[in-house]
Design an enzyme around this catalytic site. Structure first.
Site: not given
Length: 787
Positions: A472, A588, A601
């Site tokens: 990630h 979230y 993001t």
């Protein structure tokens, strides 16, 4: 060892007559073709750099400017207002050039300077235009005249046929919000989650922070925003991902799935051949920058910088922090099968291997009877466990010799491939249970049969099913998702298979065999490996997954009630959690900031005062019209928060950067400490389908893509990933932990189904529409090739 001899370009022997040199013309030809391919790629890269550098103009526009200036001079006019004459005065003296030639050279120099100035002006104008975000807050059917004029100007200044990175130099920088605005939005977000006394305490801390420390920290952020391309992204990558010392498996990595119901071929090697070839096709398009940049409303560009590290990238462990290392143009992949590692070359003589040739090579690996070396089978567990033991072991046992060469081979590979020797499912298995097991397998496998540090790992199961696991830190899910959708569509609808299920094309039996990697792993290293494996297995065994496709309705029905599909689903998740736990929680939702340069993001805090007001009214059985009004109000509030997040006015990234600055300065902030002590018990993310035009869900419903998922963020919470597939399907990936008695992924999945049906019934008041949610939610696939 025939392949070793083929790799040698020449041989020599010493005889009484001297040295007998024997050149291998075939080997030299291979070297020549490989070098030719490399030079072609360099030329293409140089050409693309030039095109991208002058965008939104084109290289040919330079010639137009030169001709226009020369033509104007021919009419005895001076468009440069004396600058051409000044340039001519400063040209080096040369007797070989006539006065006329010197004038032409001066005109060309002036034209080039004028051309570069126009390019700079166009880039600056486009950057200023893209800094306007008023369009984001307008309804599609009610666009203001200002926005219409703005969109026309954006199209004019955007040029034609942009490459993938053409807009990078014109994207605006992410703005730094005002401290008071961020604190106001933060206090508004936590109000429904706090009692009056708790909220008053946090409010006092926030006000003290705003008038004292906040302005000091803000000054540093503004300074960084003027210097750096993005004031968030490098710190986000460093402190959220790379400095984490816990396992990245489950906690950070995520997965992407194959088709939900269809398996194009049951032959493992054949499926691998098509999939790997399709991945290489995508990489070729990426290298040529032929992939279209992501445009919102067909003209508003998003940042593409994350694509640069899609291939040839690996995360390298360190004692304090990891690093992401990117290499150039690796021509092989690292393959794992039955505890052994192989290097598989995907290019020969400067050309990409065909799917049939890759299948042939994969079958050679599957048929290889060799056994793993001591410690080799579970070596990948180092990448699944804690980072510090892996960093220490890498430095101590993999710093030189054969181990370093083999580890370099894995880390520098284009990507990683796992060939599973077990079938994912068997005939007669419950499809729901199979999907859950499938998700767990892709997320963590056996904890040692993936290389979790690679940018992504492709997994091919024995029955032809496949998927991927992605690291990630280097990029977010939309980048990998876009590549994976292209690969799946290319595999089934473009490359295809013959009647026997093999890849199409001919086999070249003279291909050198895949190279087996060798290791010398001492017993001390194996002991540490066992410790990392035990840590990873505890984490993997604790993950509870539930994956399902919701087919009762999709975004088409949601749009008919004039609601945002994402806002609708977020309200359903809030309702499901409220029914499951009897409480509201900090939620979230990942939003993107790719409208800005190097944007990644931002967080949308989906649990709002409006959503809580609606949930209380709905669950308490208040009047239908009142509930509908509250529902629309909550959905509109969510959309407003989403737009603010996308336009750089979010809450959490700003507070995060303020927190990092405070740590650099060695200052403790009670307010920031309070902010980052709050758990995200519901973490959600929508994975957008970006290549919908490549699929036909009407005529081929069995070829249903189902997105991917991730592990739970909080020990006592849920992770929910969802995708809107076409107009009628929504897929969900729900994760939690077995160790928490309050969470159950299957139970929460049922609550999501019921919440979706109840919300649509509320908004349509159509009993027939809502009653379908009570029926079977997992219809049998229509394909003959079932799971």
């Amino acid at each position: 060892m025939a392949e070793a001899h083929q790799a040698v370009a020449f041989q020599f022997t010493i005889t009484p007559e001297g040295i007998d040199l024997q050149l291998s013309h075939e080997a030299l030809r291979q070297v020549y073709l490989s070098g030719l391919r490399s030079w072609k790629k360099r030329i293409v890269r140089l050409k693309n750099n030039v095109i991208t550098g002058v965008y939104p103009a084109s290289p040919s526009s330079w010639l137009f400017v030169v001709i226009a200036i020369l033509a104007t001079m021919y009419t005895r006019s001076d468009p440069s207002m004396g600058l051409i004459a000044k340039i001519q005065e400063h040209l080096p003296a040369s007797g070989s050039l006539s006065v006329q030639c010197q004038t032409v050279v001066s005109a060309v120099v002036f034209s080039t300077m004028l051309w570069l100035s126009l390019i700079f002006t166009m880039k600056l104008c486009l950057k200023q235009l893209l800094s306007y975000h008023g369009w984001m807050f307008e309804q599609r059917g009610n666009v203001s005249n200002t926005t219409k004029v703005w969109m026309m100007l954006v199209r004019i200044f955007s040029g034609r046929q942009p490459l993938l990175y053409s807009y990078q130099g014109s994207l605006p920088n992410l703005p730094v919000p005002a401290v008071k605005d961020t604190i106001r939005r933060y206090l508004e977000s936590i109000r429904p989650l706090k009692s009056d006394s708790e909220f008053e305490r946090v409010n006092t801390l926030a006000k003290e922070f705003e008038v004292s420390l906040g302005n000091r920290l803000q000054w540093y952020l503004k300074l960084k925003s003027m210097w750096a391309s993005n004031y968030v992204s490098d710190w986000w990558e460093e402190y959220i991902y790379l400095r984490g010392r816990g396992p990245i498996m489950v906690n950070s990595n995520y997965y992407g799935m194959d088709f939900m119901y269809a398996i194009p071929t049951p032959i493992q090697a054949a499926r691998a051949g098509n999939i790997l070839h399709a991945v290489l096709m995508y990489r070729r398009k990426l290298n040529k920058e032929e992939i279209k940049p992501w445009l919102l409303r067909s003209c508003i560009p998003c940042c593409s910088y994350e694509f640069e590290k899609l291939f040839d990238t690996c995360r390298i462990p360190g004692t304090i922090t990891d690093t992401v290392v990117h290499w150039k143009d690796s021509e092989y992949v690292a393959v794992y099968h039955r505890g052994r590692y192989f290097r598989l070359w995907l290019y020969q003589a400067g050309r990409m291997l065909s799917p049939r040739e890759i299948e042939y090579q994969i079958q050679r690996i599957l048929d290889d009877p060799s056994t793993p070396a001591p410690g080799e089978e579970k070596l990948g567990a180092f990448t699944a466990g804690d980072r510090l033991p892996w960093a220490q072991a890498r430095k101590e046992f993999f710093g030189s010799g054969v181990n370093k060469r083999s580890l370099d081979c894995i880390e520098k590979a284009a990507f990683f491939v796992t060939l599973e020797h077990e079938e994912l499912d068997k005939k007669g298995d419950d499809p729901d249970i199979t999907l859950d097991r499938y998700a767990k397998s892709l997320l963590h496998g056996k904890c040692y049969d993936r290389w979790f540090d690679k940018s992504f790992s492709v997994v091919i199961y024995k029955n032809g099913k496949n998927g991927l696991n992605a690291e990630h830190s280097w990029a977010d899910a939309p980048v990998v998702s876009r590549m994976w959708e292209y690969v799946l569509a290319t595999d089934c609808f473009h490359l295809g298979y013959n009647e026997e299920g093999h890849c199409k094309g001919d086999v070249n039996p003279s291909l050198p065999r895949p190279q087996r990697l060798t290791w010398d792993i001492p017993s001390q290293c194996q002991e540490r490996l066992a410790q990392s494996l035990s840590v990873a297995q505890v984490l993997a065994d604790d993950v509870d997954f539930h994956v399902f496709a919701f087919r009762d309705f999709g975004k088409g029905s949601i749009k008919k009630v004039k609601m945002s599909p994402d806002g609708f689903i977020q309200l359903a998740l809030q309702l499901a959690f409220y029914r499951d736990r009897g409480m509201f929680c900090l939620t979230y939702e990942a939003s993107m900031t790719r409208l800005f340069r190097e944007g990644r993001t931002e967080t949308v805090r989906s649990c709002t005062s409006e959503s809580c007001e609606f949930l209380r009214a709905f669950e308490n059985g208040e009047d239908v019209e009142v509930c509908r009004r509250f529902c629309r109000s909550a959905s509109e509030k969510h959309q407003q928060l989403y737009r603010l997040a996308m336009t750089g006015a979010g809450i959490d990234r700003h507070l995060f950067c303020l927190y990092i600055v405070s740590k650099y300065l060695g200052i403790e902030s009670p307010f920031l400490k309070e902010v980052f002590s709050e758990p995200w018990r519901l973490s959600t993310s929508q994975t957008p389908v970006q290549h919908l035009e490549m699929f036909d869900f009407v005529n081929y419903p069995e070829y249903l893509i189902c997105g991917g998922g991730f592990g739970p963020v909080a020990d006592d919470g849920y992770g929910v990933s969802y995708s809107l597939i076409g107009e009628d399907i929504i897929t969900f990936h729900v994760s939690s932990k077995h160790s928490c008695p309050q969470t159950d992924s299957h139970k929460f999945g049922k609550q999501i189904r019921k919440a979706l049906g109840d919300l649509l019934q509320l908004m349509t008041n159509n009993q027939k529409e809502a009653s379908r949610s009570e029926q079977n939610h997992s219809p049998k696939p229509q394909s003959k090739k079932e799971l």
